[in-house]
Design a protein around this motif. Structure first.
Motif, PDB file in Angstrom:
ATOM      1  N   SER A   5      46.343   6.150  46.190  1.00  0.00           N
ATOM      2  CA  SER A   5      46.078   4.726  46.107  1.00  0.00           C
ATOM      3  C   SER A   5      45.830   4.296  44.661  1.00  0.00           C
ATOM      4  O   SER A   5      45.367   5.074  43.849  1.00  0.00           O
ATOM      5  CB  SER A   5      44.842   4.416  46.953  1.00  0.00           C
ATOM      6  OG  SER A   5      44.423   3.112  46.764  1.00  0.00           O
ATOM      7  N   GLU A   6      46.109   3.045  44.372  1.00  0.00           N
ATOM      8  CA  GLU A   6      45.804   2.487  43.061  1.00  0.00           C
ATOM      9  C   GLU A   6      44.291   2.357  42.891  1.00  0.00           C
ATOM     10  O   GLU A   6      43.780   2.373  41.790  1.00  0.00           O
ATOM     11  CB  GLU A   6      46.438   1.103  42.925  1.00  0.00           C
ATOM     12  CG  GLU A   6      47.945   1.124  42.883  1.00  0.00           C
ATOM     13  CD  GLU A   6      48.537  -0.273  42.876  1.00  0.00           C
ATOM     14  OE1 GLU A   6      47.817  -1.247  42.540  1.00  0.00           O
ATOM     15  OE2 GLU A   6      49.705  -0.405  43.212  1.00  0.00           O
ATOM     16  N   ASN A   7      43.591   2.170  44.007  1.00  0.00           N
ATOM     17  CA  ASN A   7      42.145   2.001  43.992  1.00  0.00           C
ATOM     18  C   ASN A   7      41.485   3.267  44.525  1.00  0.00           C
ATOM     19  O   ASN A   7      41.615   3.569  45.698  1.00  0.00           O
ATOM     20  CB  ASN A   7      41.743   0.809  44.874  1.00  0.00           C
ATOM     21  CG  ASN A   7      42.259  -0.487  44.317  1.00  0.00           C
ATOM     22  OD1 ASN A   7      41.892  -0.882  43.225  1.00  0.00           O
ATOM     23  ND2 ASN A   7      43.132  -1.149  45.055  1.00  0.00           N
ATOM     24  N   ILE A 124      43.719  -0.578  51.175  1.00  0.00           N
ATOM     25  CA  ILE A 124      43.178  -1.586  50.260  1.00  0.00           C
ATOM     26  C   ILE A 124      44.288  -2.145  49.355  1.00  0.00           C
ATOM     27  O   ILE A 124      44.196  -3.257  48.865  1.00  0.00           O
ATOM     28  CB  ILE A 124      42.014  -1.004  49.413  1.00  0.00           C
ATOM     29  CG1 ILE A 124      41.351  -2.060  48.529  1.00  0.00           C
ATOM     30  CG2 ILE A 124      42.480   0.164  48.561  1.00  0.00           C
ATOM     31  CD1 ILE A 124      40.525  -3.060  49.258  1.00  0.00           C
ATOM     32  N   ASP A 125      45.366  -1.382  49.178  1.00  0.00           N
ATOM     33  CA  ASP A 125      46.469  -1.798  48.317  1.00  0.00           C
ATOM     34  C   ASP A 125      47.542  -2.604  49.050  1.00  0.00           C
ATOM     35  O   ASP A 125      48.499  -3.053  48.421  1.00  0.00           O
ATOM     36  CB  ASP A 125      47.115  -0.568  47.672  1.00  0.00           C
ATOM     37  CG  ASP A 125      46.136   0.167  46.777  1.00  0.00           C
ATOM     38  OD1 ASP A 125      45.406  -0.497  46.025  1.00  0.00           O
ATOM     39  OD2 ASP A 125      46.095   1.407  46.843  1.00  0.00           O
ATOM     40  N   SER A 126      47.401  -2.797  50.352  1.00  0.00           N
ATOM     41  CA  SER A 126      48.422  -3.521  51.114  1.00  0.00           C
ATOM     42  C   SER A 126      48.345  -5.025  50.838  1.00  0.00           C
ATOM     43  O   SER A 126      47.288  -5.554  50.478  1.00  0.00           O
ATOM     44  CB  SER A 126      48.230  -3.280  52.610  1.00  0.00           C
ATOM     45  OG  SER A 126      47.040  -3.919  53.063  1.00  0.00           O
ATOM     46  N   PRO A 127      49.465  -5.720  51.017  1.00  0.00           N
ATOM     47  CA  PRO A 127      49.454  -7.181  50.816  1.00  0.00           C
ATOM     48  C   PRO A 127      48.431  -7.884  51.719  1.00  0.00           C
ATOM     49  O   PRO A 127      47.780  -8.837  51.287  1.00  0.00           O
ATOM     50  CB  PRO A 127      50.883  -7.598  51.179  1.00  0.00           C
ATOM     51  CG  PRO A 127      51.708  -6.376  50.945  1.00  0.00           C
ATOM     52  CD  PRO A 127      50.822  -5.214  51.291  1.00  0.00           C
ATOM     53  N   ARG A 130      44.875  -7.306  50.280  1.00  0.00           N
ATOM     54  CA  ARG A 130      44.713  -8.097  49.046  1.00  0.00           C
ATOM     55  C   ARG A 130      44.498  -9.581  49.365  1.00  0.00           C
ATOM     56  O   ARG A 130      43.728 -10.264  48.703  1.00  0.00           O
ATOM     57  CB  ARG A 130      45.903  -7.901  48.131  1.00  0.00           C
ATOM     58  CG  ARG A 130      45.941  -6.499  47.526  1.00  0.00           C
ATOM     59  CD  ARG A 130      47.094  -6.384  46.534  1.00  0.00           C
ATOM     60  NE  ARG A 130      47.228  -5.046  46.035  1.00  0.00           N
ATOM     61  CZ  ARG A 130      46.546  -4.552  45.008  1.00  0.00           C
ATOM     62  NH1 ARG A 130      45.668  -5.293  44.394  1.00  0.00           N
ATOM     63  NH2 ARG A 130      46.738  -3.310  44.609  1.00  0.00           N
ATOM     64  N   ALA A 131      45.209 -10.073  50.373  1.00  0.00           N
ATOM     65  CA  ALA A 131      45.066 -11.483  50.750  1.00  0.00           C
ATOM     66  C   ALA A 131      43.715 -11.761  51.408  1.00  0.00           C
ATOM     67  O   ALA A 131      43.177 -12.862  51.275  1.00  0.00           O
ATOM     68  CB  ALA A 131      46.197 -11.878  51.693  1.00  0.00           C
ATOM     69  N   LEU A 133      40.770 -10.063  50.858  1.00  0.00           N
ATOM     70  CA  LEU A 133      39.597  -9.764  50.032  1.00  0.00           C
ATOM     71  C   LEU A 133      38.867 -11.027  49.579  1.00  0.00           C
ATOM     72  O   LEU A 133      39.495 -12.008  49.162  1.00  0.00           O
ATOM     73  CB  LEU A 133      39.990  -8.928  48.818  1.00  0.00           C
ATOM     74  CG  LEU A 133      40.327  -7.474  49.108  1.00  0.00           C
ATOM     75  CD1 LEU A 133      40.802  -6.772  47.841  1.00  0.00           C
ATOM     76  CD2 LEU A 133      39.153  -6.719  49.724  1.00  0.00           C
TER      77      LEU A 133
END
Length: 161
Positions: A5-7, A124-127, A130-131, A133
């Motif tokens: 993951s990016e996070n 947590i990295d999915s669209p 992200r929308a 959060l």
């Protein structure tokens, strides 16, 4: 190949599951597979020995996953529930949402390795994550993907304490 993951955030439960997987691979599966490889090698011609070929391949898979898990666990940050999160969507939240068409979903926002084999957990990295959060109950989230743009309404936010 697995993509981290990016996070580097993870829930405590997810971290413990990854640790258990690493422990099982290292203490149970790897020694067992190593014994099978040694036994199959003792039989002679390795080029036509299916047991040897299969178990060598399995040993490489185990070693690859062990390396990945060790590196991954080193870099992850466990995110525990905090009362400050109440009322808003953050990492670790379980969110009940509803589309304009009335389709309802309940999703938990978690780390990349926590989503596999589960339809109720998103990265947590999915669209979608992200929308969602920082949104609150009653807010509208615009989710843009290659397939479509959809509005989702937040009906409920929960956290495991």
């Amino acid at each position: 190949m697995e993509t981290p993951s990016e996070n580097p955030l993870i829930t405590r439960k997810g971290y413990e599951q990854l640790q258990q997987e690493l422990d099982h691979l290292w203490r149970v599966e790897r020694p067992e597979t190593t014994r099978k490889v040694a036994w199959a090698a003792s039989l002679g011609d390795r080029s036509e020995n299916a047991d040897y070929q299969y178990n060598k391949k399995r040993l490489r898979e185990i070693d690859r996953r062990v390396r990945y898990l060790r590196k991954c666990l080193e870099n992850l940050k466990i995110v525990d529930y905090s009362p400050q999160q109440e009322g808003r969507v953050f990492f670790g939240a379980t969110v009940e949402i509803e589309s304009e068409e009335g389709r309802q979903l309940t999703l938990k926002i978690a780390y990349y390795d926590e989503i596999f084999g589960r339809k109720d957990v998103i990265s947590i990295d999915s669209p979608m994550a992200r929308a969602l959060l920082k949104k609150q109950v009653g807010d509208e989230a615009l989710v843009k993907t290659e397939a479509a743009t959809t509005y989702w309404y937040i009906n409920e936010i929960r956290y495991e304490s």
